[in-house]
Design an enzyme around this catalytic site. Structure first.
Site, PDB file in Angstrom:
ATOM      1  N   LYS A 186       0.854  -1.190   0.000  1.00 20.66           N
ATOM      2  CA  LYS A 186       0.000   0.000   0.000  1.00 20.66           C
ATOM      3  C   LYS A 186       0.890   1.239   0.000  1.00 20.66           C
ATOM      4  CE  LYS A 186      -4.512  -0.774   2.135  1.00 20.66           C
ATOM      5  NZ  LYS A 186      -5.338  -0.422   3.296  1.00 20.66           N
ATOM      6  N   GLU A 239      -0.203  -1.495  16.307  1.00 16.09           N
ATOM      7  CA  GLU A 239      -0.379  -2.330  15.124  1.00 16.09           C
ATOM      8  C   GLU A 239      -0.080  -3.793  15.431  1.00 16.09           C
ATOM      9  OE1 GLU A 239      -1.734  -1.629  12.366  1.00 16.09           O
ATOM     10  OE2 GLU A 239      -1.664   0.542  12.158  1.00 16.09           O
ATOM     11  N   LYS A 261       0.267  -9.861   8.585  1.00 19.63           N
ATOM     12  CA  LYS A 261       0.043  -8.989   7.437  1.00 19.63           C
ATOM     13  C   LYS A 261       0.430  -9.682   6.136  1.00 19.63           C
ATOM     14  CE  LYS A 261       0.119  -4.373   5.733  1.00 19.63           C
ATOM     15  NZ  LYS A 261       0.364  -2.946   5.992  1.00 19.63           N
ATOM     16  N   HIS A 285      -8.220   6.979  11.850  1.00 17.37           N
ATOM     17  CA  HIS A 285      -7.900   7.950  10.809  1.00 17.37           C
ATOM     18  C   HIS A 285      -8.713   9.228  10.978  1.00 17.37           C
ATOM     19  CE1 HIS A 285      -6.120   4.943   7.648  1.00 17.37           C
ATOM     20  NE2 HIS A 285      -5.267   5.254   8.609  1.00 17.37           N
TER      21      HIS A 285
END
Length: 354
Positions: free
Chosen positions: A137, A179, A221, A246
């Protein structure tokens, strides 16, 4: 050294001192390299550049602003101009040396220059290693939201030099733990057990489980993105906590650390799932226990719902006027919650803004 393969397409190397071994992974035929680094990491960026020059590669180091100030169209355009002036071709390479903002930016510039040139990522923060640099990404921000402009562009390799983690301020390292904990809640509960076994140690780079926590989060991930590169379905689970997180970052003009915002976002998602009747109060409580144990925030100020909702409606997962969230049915069982009611949203917000 640990090596995690991402679908057989590229490797993530986790090793001490690997940041200056970029030449070993860029492949054949590379004549030029642009090393993008934040201004605060000039010495490491120049060390990487020097290591490339030692192998005969024409390498250039360029500093960019720190944090989210790097992820703008203006900065990207400056880098495109630099690539053009130095005659970069499709066989040349961009190298991102820095935290998640720099790896996002470097990846985006590589993806868009000549419609795609190779990129090697050298993440220097915990968050960058376990999240931003892995998965392909890339993106930049706009005034309307975070990462709204971007592309999918897998790197040629990712080099996670664990030695650089010792230079991080404690607050930045702890923010990166969000994370890792996210990976524990959505897929790998062993991560939560390791954190719970010694929360204080989990919040420092020299903890006994540091390497295992990093590797487990990267494997989560890697497994997800290898099945769904372009976020058509499964990959959305990696956004757990990110919709609300976000929104916090946007309304605070990116002054809040990403990991801190995601930590609050996970608690919001847990409370939302509980309000929708799909998650137990015990698992909601576990969110707060694990996150607070390493020093992450779990609450946000009241009175800002209108701003936050507006920001969430610009989230990439939104479809038309339908808000969509990744929530849990239990640890390791993520699902989508589409179109929660206003009552459920307000209940969740009230729970995180006492």
């Amino acid at each position: 050294m640990s090596v995690v393969s991402v679908g057989g397409d590229y490797d993530v190397v986790i090793e001490s001192g690997c940041s200056t071994r970029v030449a070993d992974v860029i492949g054949d035929g590379v004549r030029r390299a642009l090393v993008v680094h934040p201004d605060s990491m000039r010495s490491l960026g120049e060390a990487v550049t020097a290591s490339l020059r030692d192998t005969g590669i024409e390498a250039y180091a360029v500093g960019v602003p720190d944090a989210e100030d790097a992820k703008t169209a203006v900065v990207a355009a400056d880098l495109w101009s630099l690539l053009g002036r130095h005659g970069f071709t499709r066989t040349d390479v961009v190298v991102g040396v820095g935290g998640g903002t720099v790896t996002d930016l470097a990846g985006f510039v590589a993806a868009t220059w000549l419609r795609g040139v190779p990129v090697v990522q050298v993440p220097t923060t915990l968050l960058g290693m376990v999240d931003a640099a892995v998965g392909g990404k890339t993106g930049i921000n706009t005034p309307e939201g975070k990462n709204l402009v971007g592309s999918f562009h897998p790197p040629r390799a990712v080099l996670c030099d664990v030695d650089v983690l010792a230079t991080l301020p404690r607050e930045d390292y702890v923010a990166g733990m969000a994370e890792i904990i996210k990976a524990g809640f959505i897929v790998d509960p062993v991560i939560l057990d390791l954190v719970a076994s010694d929360p204080e140690a989990a919040g420092r780079p020299d903890g006994p489980h540091t390497l295992e926590l990093i590797e487990r989060a990267i494997r989560v991930k890697a497994d997800v993105v290898s099945q769904d590169l372009r976020e058509s379905s499964l990959r959305e689970i990696l956004n757990y906590g990110h919709t609300f997180g976000h929104a916090i970052e946007q309304v605070e003009h990116y002054r809040r650390r990403h990991g801190e915002a995601v930590a609050i976002g996970m608690v919001f998602a847990a409370e939302l799932a509980a309000a929708a009747g799909v998650l137990s109060v015990e698992v909601v409580a576990r969110h707060r226990e694990v996150l607070t144990s390493v020093g992450l925030p779990t609450a946000y100020e009241a009175g800002r719902w209108a701003e936050l909702e507006t920001a969430m409606r610009r989230d990439k997962k939104t479809r038309g006027d339908l808000l969509r969230f990744v929530v849990l049915e239990d640890v390791g069982r993520p699902v989508r919650l589409e179109g929660p009611t206003q009552e459920q949203l307000h209940t969740a917000y009230a729970a995180v803004s006492p």
